[in-house]
Design a protein around this motif. Structure first.
Motif, PDB file in Angstrom:
ATOM      1  N   LEU A  81       0.827  -1.211   0.000  1.00 31.44           N
ATOM      2  CA  LEU A  81       0.000   0.000   0.000  1.00 31.44           C
ATOM      3  C   LEU A  81       0.863   1.263   0.000  1.00 31.44           C
ATOM      4  O   LEU A  81       0.468   2.291  -0.556  1.00 31.44           O
ATOM      5  N   LEU A  82       2.033   1.201   0.591  1.00 32.34           N
ATOM      6  CA  LEU A  82       2.968   2.326   0.492  1.00 32.34           C
ATOM      7  C   LEU A  82       3.419   2.508  -0.953  1.00 32.34           C
ATOM      8  O   LEU A  82       3.536   3.633  -1.442  1.00 32.34           O
ATOM      9  N   ALA A  83       3.676   1.393  -1.633  1.00 28.68           N
ATOM     10  CA  ALA A  83       4.064   1.462  -3.047  1.00 28.68           C
ATOM     11  C   ALA A  83       2.952   2.087  -3.878  1.00 28.68           C
ATOM     12  O   ALA A  83       3.195   2.936  -4.750  1.00 28.68           O
ATOM     13  N   ALA A  84       1.711   1.682  -3.598  1.00 26.65           N
ATOM     14  CA  ALA A  84       0.568   2.236  -4.329  1.00 26.65           C
ATOM     15  C   ALA A  84       0.429   3.738  -4.066  1.00 26.65           C
ATOM     16  O   ALA A  84       0.152   4.519  -4.983  1.00 26.65           O
ATOM     17  N   TYR A  85       0.618   4.132  -2.825  1.00 31.28           N
ATOM     18  CA  TYR A  85       0.551   5.561  -2.457  1.00 31.28           C
ATOM     19  C   TYR A  85       1.585   6.373  -3.229  1.00 31.28           C
ATOM     20  O   TYR A  85       1.279   7.438  -3.787  1.00 31.28           O
TER      21      TYR A  85
ATOM     22  N   ALA B 276       9.481   9.637  -7.593  1.00 33.58           N
ATOM     23  CA  ALA B 276       8.430   9.096  -6.735  1.00 33.58           C
ATOM     24  C   ALA B 276       8.105   7.668  -7.151  1.00 33.58           C
ATOM     25  O   ALA B 276       7.893   6.792  -6.306  1.00 33.58           O
ATOM     26  N   HIS B 277       8.080   7.433  -8.453  1.00 27.66           N
ATOM     27  CA  HIS B 277       7.810   6.079  -8.933  1.00 27.66           C
ATOM     28  C   HIS B 277       8.947   5.132  -8.579  1.00 27.66           C
ATOM     29  O   HIS B 277       8.735   3.940  -8.359  1.00 27.66           O
ATOM     30  N   LEU B 278      10.176   5.663  -8.489  1.00 24.33           N
ATOM     31  CA  LEU B 278      11.307   4.816  -8.116  1.00 24.33           C
ATOM     32  C   LEU B 278      11.188   4.367  -6.663  1.00 24.33           C
ATOM     33  O   LEU B 278      11.455   3.196  -6.347  1.00 24.33           O
ATOM     34  N   ILE B 279      10.780   5.254  -5.767  1.00 28.42           N
ATOM     35  CA  ILE B 279      10.601   4.827  -4.376  1.00 28.42           C
ATOM     36  C   ILE B 279       9.416   3.877  -4.278  1.00 28.42           C
ATOM     37  O   ILE B 279       9.386   2.986  -3.416  1.00 28.42           O
ATOM     38  N   ALA B 280       8.439   4.026  -5.178  1.00 23.98           N
ATOM     39  CA  ALA B 280       7.337   3.061  -5.228  1.00 23.98           C
ATOM     40  C   ALA B 280       7.859   1.678  -5.618  1.00 23.98           C
ATOM     41  O   ALA B 280       7.420   0.653  -5.065  1.00 23.98           O
ATOM     42  N   VAL B 281       8.786   1.631  -6.562  1.00 20.31           N
ATOM     43  CA  VAL B 281       9.395   0.360  -6.965  1.00 20.31           C
ATOM     44  C   VAL B 281      10.163  -0.249  -5.791  1.00 20.31           C
ATOM     45  O   VAL B 281      10.110  -1.469  -5.563  1.00 20.31           O
ATOM     46  N   VAL B 282      10.866   0.582  -5.039  1.00 12.37           N
ATOM     47  CA  VAL B 282      11.576   0.100  -3.851  1.00 12.37           C
ATOM     48  C   VAL B 282      10.594  -0.552  -2.882  1.00 12.37           C
ATOM     49  O   VAL B 282      10.844  -1.657  -2.357  1.00 12.37           O
ATOM     50  N   MET B 283       9.470   0.114  -2.647  1.00 19.11           N
ATOM     51  CA  MET B 283       8.461  -0.440  -1.748  1.00 19.11           C
ATOM     52  C   MET B 283       7.857  -1.729  -2.314  1.00 19.11           C
ATOM     53  O   MET B 283       7.589  -2.681  -1.570  1.00 19.11           O
ATOM     54  N   ALA B 284       7.671  -1.767  -3.620  1.00 19.05           N
ATOM     55  CA  ALA B 284       7.106  -2.962  -4.254  1.00 19.05           C
ATOM     56  C   ALA B 284       8.031  -4.163  -4.079  1.00 19.05           C
ATOM     57  O   ALA B 284       7.585  -5.274  -3.767  1.00 19.05           O
ATOM     58  N   PHE B 285       9.326  -3.950  -4.272  1.00 20.51           N
ATOM     59  CA  PHE B 285      10.289  -5.025  -4.034  1.00 20.51           C
ATOM     60  C   PHE B 285      10.229  -5.480  -2.576  1.00 20.51           C
ATOM     61  O   PHE B 285      10.335  -6.670  -2.276  1.00 20.51           O
ATOM     62  N   GLY B 286      10.053  -4.522  -1.675  1.00 20.61           N
ATOM     63  CA  GLY B 286       9.938  -4.874  -0.268  1.00 20.61           C
ATOM     64  C   GLY B 286       8.720  -5.728   0.013  1.00 20.61           C
ATOM     65  O   GLY B 286       8.791  -6.715   0.757  1.00 20.61           O
TER      66      GLY B 286
ATOM     67  N   ALA C 265      15.196 -12.719  -0.077  1.00 17.00           N
ATOM     68  CA  ALA C 265      16.399 -11.887   0.058  1.00 17.00           C
ATOM     69  C   ALA C 265      16.767 -11.232  -1.269  1.00 17.00           C
ATOM     70  O   ALA C 265      17.201 -10.076  -1.298  1.00 17.00           O
ATOM     71  N   VAL C 266      16.579 -11.961  -2.389  1.00 20.48           N
ATOM     72  CA  VAL C 266      16.874 -11.393  -3.706  1.00 20.48           C
ATOM     73  C   VAL C 266      15.962 -10.210  -3.992  1.00 20.48           C
ATOM     74  O   VAL C 266      16.411  -9.172  -4.512  1.00 20.48           O
ATOM     75  N   ALA C 267      14.683 -10.325  -3.635  1.00 16.13           N
ATOM     76  CA  ALA C 267      13.748  -9.215  -3.844  1.00 16.13           C
ATOM     77  C   ALA C 267      14.179  -7.993  -3.033  1.00 16.13           C
ATOM     78  O   ALA C 267      14.181  -6.860  -3.536  1.00 16.13           O
ATOM     79  N   PHE C 268      14.568  -8.220  -1.795  1.00 17.64           N
ATOM     80  CA  PHE C 268      15.026  -7.104  -0.973  1.00 17.64           C
ATOM     81  C   PHE C 268      16.317  -6.506  -1.519  1.00 17.64           C
ATOM     82  O   PHE C 268      16.494  -5.277  -1.511  1.00 17.64           O
ATOM     83  N   LEU C 269      17.219  -7.354  -1.994  1.00 15.59           N
ATOM     84  CA  LEU C 269      18.477  -6.861  -2.563  1.00 15.59           C
ATOM     85  C   LEU C 269      18.211  -5.937  -3.748  1.00 15.59           C
ATOM     86  O   LEU C 269      18.823  -4.871  -3.867  1.00 15.59           O
ATOM     87  N   LEU C 270      17.296  -6.342  -4.618  1.00 13.98           N
ATOM     88  CA  LEU C 270      16.948  -5.500  -5.763  1.00 13.98           C
ATOM     89  C   LEU C 270      16.349  -4.173  -5.296  1.00 13.98           C
ATOM     90  O   LEU C 270      16.622  -3.114  -5.874  1.00 13.98           O
ATOM     91  N   GLY C 271      15.550  -4.227  -4.242  1.00  9.26           N
ATOM     92  CA  GLY C 271      14.993  -3.002  -3.688  1.00  9.26           C
ATOM     93  C   GLY C 271      16.074  -2.096  -3.127  1.00  9.26           C
ATOM     94  O   GLY C 271      16.024  -0.868  -3.297  1.00  9.26           O
ATOM     95  N   HIS C 272      17.074  -2.691  -2.468  1.00  3.96           N
ATOM     96  CA  HIS C 272      18.175  -1.883  -1.935  1.00  3.96           C
ATOM     97  C   HIS C 272      18.946  -1.199  -3.059  1.00  3.96           C
ATOM     98  O   HIS C 272      19.322  -0.026  -2.946  1.00  3.96           O
ATOM     99  N   LEU C 273      19.192  -1.929  -4.142  1.00  3.06           N
ATOM    100  CA  LEU C 273      19.925  -1.339  -5.266  1.00  3.06           C
ATOM    101  C   LEU C 273      19.143  -0.181  -5.888  1.00  3.06           C
ATOM    102  O   LEU C 273      19.718   0.857  -6.239  1.00  3.06           O
ATOM    103  N   ALA C 274      17.818  -0.350  -6.004  1.00  3.82           N
ATOM    104  CA  ALA C 274      16.984   0.735  -6.532  1.00  3.82           C
ATOM    105  C   ALA C 274      17.019   1.937  -5.598  1.00  3.82           C
ATOM    106  O   ALA C 274      17.101   3.096  -6.037  1.00  3.82           O
ATOM    107  N   ALA C 275      16.973   1.680  -4.282  1.00  5.41           N
ATOM    108  CA  ALA C 275      17.015   2.767  -3.309  1.00  5.41           C
ATOM    109  C   ALA C 275      18.358   3.496  -3.369  1.00  5.41           C
ATOM    110  O   ALA C 275      18.408   4.734  -3.305  1.00  5.41           O
TER     111      ALA C 275
END
Length: 246
Positions: free
Chosen positions: A71-75, A85-95, A110-120
């Protein structure tokens, strides 16, 4: 930490001003209509922590777990017309994906979180602080190096240490970014603490109740502060305002 968390939540719910896709501020009625994204996220995030201790069927509990950060990603995505803003949404989506996959496959999560960290990291580096103080640089370097080392000491696993390097890189980049430290920086450090407790649960705190008590609230509210802090900062920088001549 508690003061920063409370301030971040109150600010996010009371002071943000959503805008239309054309960059115009929305009226008060629209503000009220948009708040449920954050309220729903808070309800899902807090209630999951309570439900996880009950008898909710496995699949529903997994979906419930992912709902708070999803829901944070959707927000971030739906109401903020900006690539950042869409990039931080992608970070939240990976989370959110990581939250759910972690329940059935630890490595996949862990791979999903790693991808989110790289995007962040890519976002934070783009908005790096121009003249960070020496103490701030030292804190970032210490975080970058210490987190993987501590993670390895807790688990004895090289793959965990490699993942922790992406985690510490994310936190260090957030700390050195121009985003507010009392929200984005604090949120990143809460995320780090949550993951370190997960690693400790795999080792010295395996029989302790402390990790189960703290892992989820530290992680969820950390993500909440990161997402709302980034969006508020982008708004203050004028990213959601109409461009001249547009």
């Amino acid at each position: 930490m508690c003061h920063g968390l409370r301030l971040g939540i109150v600010t996010a719910l009371r002071q943000y001003r959503p805008v239309s896709r054309e960059g115009q501020a929305l009226p008060k009625r629209a503000l009220i209509e948009r708040r449920p994204w954050l309220v729903a996220s808070l309800v899902a995030g807090v209630s999951y922590w309570l439900a996880a201790k009950g008898q909710v069927p496995g699949l529903w509990l997994i979906l419930w777990k992912g709902a708070g950060v999803a829901l944070l990603a959707a927000y971030a995505w739906a109401h903020h017309p900006s690539r950042n803003a869409h990039l931080i949404a992608v970070v939240m989506a990976f989370g959110a994906v990581g939250d759910m996959v972690l329940e059935v496959n630890f490595t996949g999560g862990a791979v999903a979180f790693l991808l989110g960290h790289l995007a962040a990291i890519s976002l934070y580096v783009k908005f790096r602080r121009e003249r960070p103080a020496s103490s701030q640089k030292a804190a970032a370097v210490t975080t970058l190096l210490a987190v993987p080392l501590v993670s390895y000491q807790l688990t004895g696993k090289t793959d965990v240490a490699l993942y922790a390097l992406s985690l510490s890189g994310m936190a260090a980049a957030a700390w050195l970014s121009s985003f507010p430290r009392y929200r984005v920086g604090l949120g990143a450090m809460m995320f780090v603490t949550s993951d370190l407790l997960i690693f400790a649960r795999m080792g010295p705190l395996a029989k302790s109740a402390l990790p189960d008590l703290l892992i989820w609230p530290l992680y969820y509210f950390g993500q909440f502060l990161i997402c709302t802090g980034v969006i508020a900062s982008l708004r203050a920088k004028g990213e959601f305002s109409p461009r001249p001549g547009a």
